[in-house]
Design an enzyme around this catalytic site. Structure first.
Site, PDB file in Angstrom:
ATOM      1  N   ARG A 236     -18.428   0.169  -8.751  1.00 51.57           N
ATOM      2  CA  ARG A 236     -17.862   0.878  -7.599  1.00 51.57           C
ATOM      3  C   ARG A 236     -18.886   0.804  -6.474  1.00 51.57           C
ATOM      4  NH1 ARG A 236     -13.628   0.490  -9.517  1.00 51.57           N
ATOM      5  NH2 ARG A 236     -12.073   2.077 -10.066  1.00 51.57           N
ATOM      6  N   GLU A 265     -14.248   1.190   0.995  1.00 49.54           N
ATOM      7  CA  GLU A 265     -13.204   0.155   1.004  1.00 49.54           C
ATOM      8  C   GLU A 265     -12.023   0.590   1.863  1.00 49.54           C
ATOM      9  OE1 GLU A 265     -12.271  -1.040  -3.016  1.00 49.54           O
ATOM     10  OE2 GLU A 265     -14.375  -1.424  -3.451  1.00 49.54           O
ATOM     11  N   HIS A 283     -12.366  -6.653  -4.178  1.00 48.68           N
ATOM     12  CA  HIS A 283     -12.042  -5.807  -5.342  1.00 48.68           C
ATOM     13  C   HIS A 283     -10.990  -6.485  -6.245  1.00 48.68           C
ATOM     14  CE1 HIS A 283     -12.214  -1.370  -6.784  1.00 48.68           C
ATOM     15  NE2 HIS A 283     -12.016  -2.189  -7.803  1.00 48.68           N
TER      16      HIS A 283
HETATM   17  P1  NAP Z   1     -16.927   2.383 -19.889  1.00 51.44           P
HETATM   18  O1  NAP Z   1     -16.574   1.664 -21.130  1.00 51.44           O
HETATM   19  O2  NAP Z   1     -16.719   3.840 -19.812  1.00 51.44           O
HETATM   20  O3  NAP Z   1     -18.441   2.015 -19.549  1.00 51.44           O
HETATM   21  C1  NAP Z   1     -19.213   2.682 -18.615  1.00 51.44           C
HETATM   22  C2  NAP Z   1     -20.620   2.823 -19.173  1.00 51.44           C
HETATM   23  O4  NAP Z   1     -21.436   3.385 -18.166  1.00 51.44           O
HETATM   24  C3  NAP Z   1     -20.697   3.722 -20.397  1.00 51.44           C
HETATM   25  O5  NAP Z   1     -21.117   2.968 -21.476  1.00 51.44           O
HETATM   26  C4  NAP Z   1     -21.725   4.777 -20.006  1.00 51.44           C
HETATM   27  O6  NAP Z   1     -22.812   4.898 -20.909  1.00 51.44           O
HETATM   28  C5  NAP Z   1     -22.391   4.214 -18.797  1.00 51.44           C
HETATM   29  N1  NAP Z   1     -22.838   5.295 -17.921  1.00 51.44           N
HETATM   30  C6  NAP Z   1     -22.124   6.318 -17.413  1.00 51.44           C
HETATM   31  N2  NAP Z   1     -22.909   7.101 -16.648  1.00 51.44           N
HETATM   32  C7  NAP Z   1     -24.136   6.562 -16.695  1.00 51.44           C
HETATM   33  C8  NAP Z   1     -25.367   6.921 -16.127  1.00 51.44           C
HETATM   34  N3  NAP Z   1     -25.489   7.993 -15.353  1.00 51.44           N
HETATM   35  N4  NAP Z   1     -26.433   6.137 -16.390  1.00 51.44           N
HETATM   36  C9  NAP Z   1     -26.319   5.048 -17.175  1.00 51.44           C
HETATM   37  N5  NAP Z   1     -25.180   4.659 -17.738  1.00 51.44           N
HETATM   38  C10 NAP Z   1     -24.100   5.410 -17.503  1.00 51.44           C
HETATM   39  O7  NAP Z   1     -16.114   1.776 -18.659  1.00 51.44           O
HETATM   40  P2  NAP Z   1     -15.656   0.257 -18.419  1.00 51.44           P
HETATM   41  O8  NAP Z   1     -14.285   0.066 -18.901  1.00 51.44           O
HETATM   42  O9  NAP Z   1     -16.741  -0.658 -18.873  1.00 51.44           O
HETATM   43  O10 NAP Z   1     -15.607   0.259 -16.809  1.00 51.44           O
HETATM   44  C11 NAP Z   1     -16.756   0.525 -16.050  1.00 51.44           C
HETATM   45  C12 NAP Z   1     -16.420   0.676 -14.592  1.00 51.44           C
HETATM   46  O11 NAP Z   1     -16.137  -0.582 -14.015  1.00 51.44           O
HETATM   47  C13 NAP Z   1     -15.174   1.508 -14.277  1.00 51.44           C
HETATM   48  O12 NAP Z   1     -15.460   2.892 -14.269  1.00 51.44           O
HETATM   49  C14 NAP Z   1     -14.770   1.012 -12.915  1.00 51.44           C
HETATM   50  O13 NAP Z   1     -15.340   1.825 -11.908  1.00 51.44           O
HETATM   51  C15 NAP Z   1     -15.363  -0.387 -12.847  1.00 51.44           C
HETATM   52  N6  NAP Z   1     -14.321  -1.451 -12.809  1.00 51.44           N
HETATM   53  C16 NAP Z   1     -14.217  -2.236 -11.706  1.00 51.44           C
HETATM   54  C17 NAP Z   1     -13.315  -3.262 -11.682  1.00 51.44           C
HETATM   55  C18 NAP Z   1     -13.169  -4.156 -10.476  1.00 51.44           C
HETATM   56  O14 NAP Z   1     -12.064  -4.527 -10.146  1.00 51.44           O
HETATM   57  N7  NAP Z   1     -14.240  -4.541  -9.842  1.00 51.44           N
HETATM   58  C19 NAP Z   1     -12.469  -3.503 -12.782  1.00 51.44           C
HETATM   59  C20 NAP Z   1     -12.602  -2.670 -13.880  1.00 51.44           C
HETATM   60  C21 NAP Z   1     -13.539  -1.653 -13.887  1.00 51.44           C
HETATM   61  P3  NAP Z   1     -22.900   5.501 -22.337  1.00 51.44           P
HETATM   62  O15 NAP Z   1     -21.886   4.747 -23.139  1.00 51.44           O
HETATM   63  O16 NAP Z   1     -24.296   5.164 -22.697  1.00 51.44           O
HETATM   64  O17 NAP Z   1     -22.605   6.946 -22.233  1.00 51.44           O
HETATM   65  C1  GLV Z   2     -10.726  -1.331 -11.017  1.00 53.15           C
HETATM   66  O1  GLV Z   2     -11.584  -1.231 -10.209  1.00 53.15           O
HETATM   67  C2  GLV Z   2     -10.576  -0.457 -12.130  1.00 53.15           C
HETATM   68  O2  GLV Z   2     -11.293   0.554 -12.214  1.00 53.15           O
HETATM   69  O3  GLV Z   2      -9.696  -0.740 -12.971  1.00 53.15           O
END
Ligand code: NAP
Ligand code: GLV
Ligand code: GLV
Length: 323
Positions: A236, A265, A283
């Site tokens: 983000r 954005e 994005h």
């Molecule tokens: P996820 O499985 O929840 O992974 C997020 C990780 O971040 C978790 O493992 C968590 O750690 C870690 N985390 C949270 N707070 C933290 C902190 N303060 N310090 C260090 N680590 C921290 O989520 P995901 O499915 O991988 O998605 C991640 C993010 O990608 C989404 O929230 C979204 O904003 C973004 N995203 C963007 C796009 C795009 O289009 N560009 C697409 C999809 C997702 P722990 O497991 O160690 O608690």
């Molecule tokens: C995209 O940014 C998502 O969070 O799925």
């Protein structure tokens, strides 16, 4: 029952909603709804299928007492006030898992494109500047054998790290908790944020946007990075202080950045637009037809579940069911 879809989603999701016995309103404009439009259209809705740009704040949740579910068409849910949703008995769902590999692929597309200056090279060739192979034309940086630093080793962070094996890379990660299976599988090492920033050649962000991760990458962190390192952001925008990043890129504190997400954005910091050492994408992390279809089905199913009195699979505020 009334369902509002705040922007047209792919047909597989719409089909499910159309086949469900409810009154369906779909924003037909090719743009996001303004907050006031969202407020009005959702006035007597039981369910809202929301986009990540829709600001579902406490006021909105309070002023729509009939609302039962917000199905966010994204895995990230920083646009929804989760506590207010729970207080107002609104279930919030997201679309985890189905977009993990697609988003990790984009992180790698950006990593490779920025390190080998693919976008610049394309512009150069189109401009007719390519006069034949040259021994010192357009040097980039190697990827293989380098160190990849993953910030946020969740689903997408781990999938991004897994892809590094083919490039013989060392993987460091910074996350809240230790991931033993992930370490065994990839050889990744858990380190503190400062060490990750100091040692990585590529830093890739995969944390959700929260109060803790807001401006996680600010001036001090950019100063810690090597001046030949690259920063990749598919998480983000506000995880990085974008204004400071623009300065860091201009003054070569780091070698480059590749950004799929931005602080405000769809605005992009104007200084970034004039720099060659940054790649900007709109994005598109999860933007493949297959993945967006699955996300659409998942969001639609969540709504159908809640309106049929079932608990959906991907509830963000699952404590709502303990109330
Ligand atoms: P996820 O499985 O929840 O992974 C997020 C990780 O971040 C978790 O493992 C968590 O750690 C870690 N985390 C949270 N707070 C933290 C902190 N303060 N310090 C260090 N680590 C921290 O989520 P995901 O499915 O991988 O998605 C991640 C993010 O990608 C989404 O929230 C979204 O904003 C973004 N995203 C963007 C796009 C795009 O289009 N560009 C697409 C999809 C997702 P722990 O497991 O160690 O608690
Ligand atoms: C995209 O940014 C998502 O969070 O799925
Ligand atoms: C380059 O094209 C080479 O053959 O080395």
């Amino acid at each position: 029952m009334k369902i509002l879809v705040t922007r047209k989603i792919p047909e597989p999701g719409l089909r499910k909603l159309k086949n469900f016995n409810a009154q369906l309103t779909i924003n037909q404009e090719d743009r996001n709804l303004k907050h006031e439009e969202l407020n009005n259209l959702a006035s007597d809705a039981d369910a809202v299928l929301a986009m990540l740009a829709d600001n579902i704040d406490a006021d909105f949740l309070k002023s729509h007492p009939g609302l039962k579910i917000i199905a966010n068409y994204a895995v990230g849910f920083n646009n929804v006030d989760i506590e207010a949703a729970t207080n107002n008995n609104v279930v919030v769902t997201n679309t985890p898992g189905v977009l993990t590999d697609t988003t990790a692929d984009l992180a790698w597309s950006l990593l490779m494109a920025i390190s080998r200056r693919v976008v610049e090279a394309d512009k150069y060739t189109r401009a007719g500047k390519f006069k034949g192979w040259a021994p010192e034309l357009h040097f980039g940086s190697d990827i293989y054998g380098k160190t990849l630093g993953i910030i946020g080793a969740g689903r997408i962070g781990q999938a991004t790290a897994r892809r590094a094996a083919g490039f013989d890379m060392k993987v460091l990660y910074h996350s809240r908790s230790q991931k033993e299976d992930f370490e065994k599988e990839t050889g990744a090492l858990k380190v503190g944020l400062d060490n990750l920033l100091k040692e990585s050649d590529f830093v890739s962000l995969h944390v959700p946007l929260t109060d803790e991760t807001h401006y996680m990458i600010d001036a001090d962190e950019l100063r810690l990075m090597k001046n030949n390192a690259f920063l990749i952001n598919t998480a983000r925008g506000p995880v990085i202080n974008e204004k400071i990043l623009a300065r860091a890129l201009q003054e070569n504190w780091i070698a480059g950045a590749a950004l799929d997400v931005f602080e405000e954005e769809p605005k992009v910091h104007p200084q970034l637009l004039n720099l060659d050492n940054v790649i900007l994408t709109p994005h598109i992390g999860s933007a493949t037809d297959k993945t967006r279809n699955k996300m659409a089905e998942m969001a639609a199913e969540s709504i159908i579940d809640v309106l049929s009195g079932q608990k959906p699979e991907n509830v963000v505020n699952s404590n709502i069911y303990d109330k």
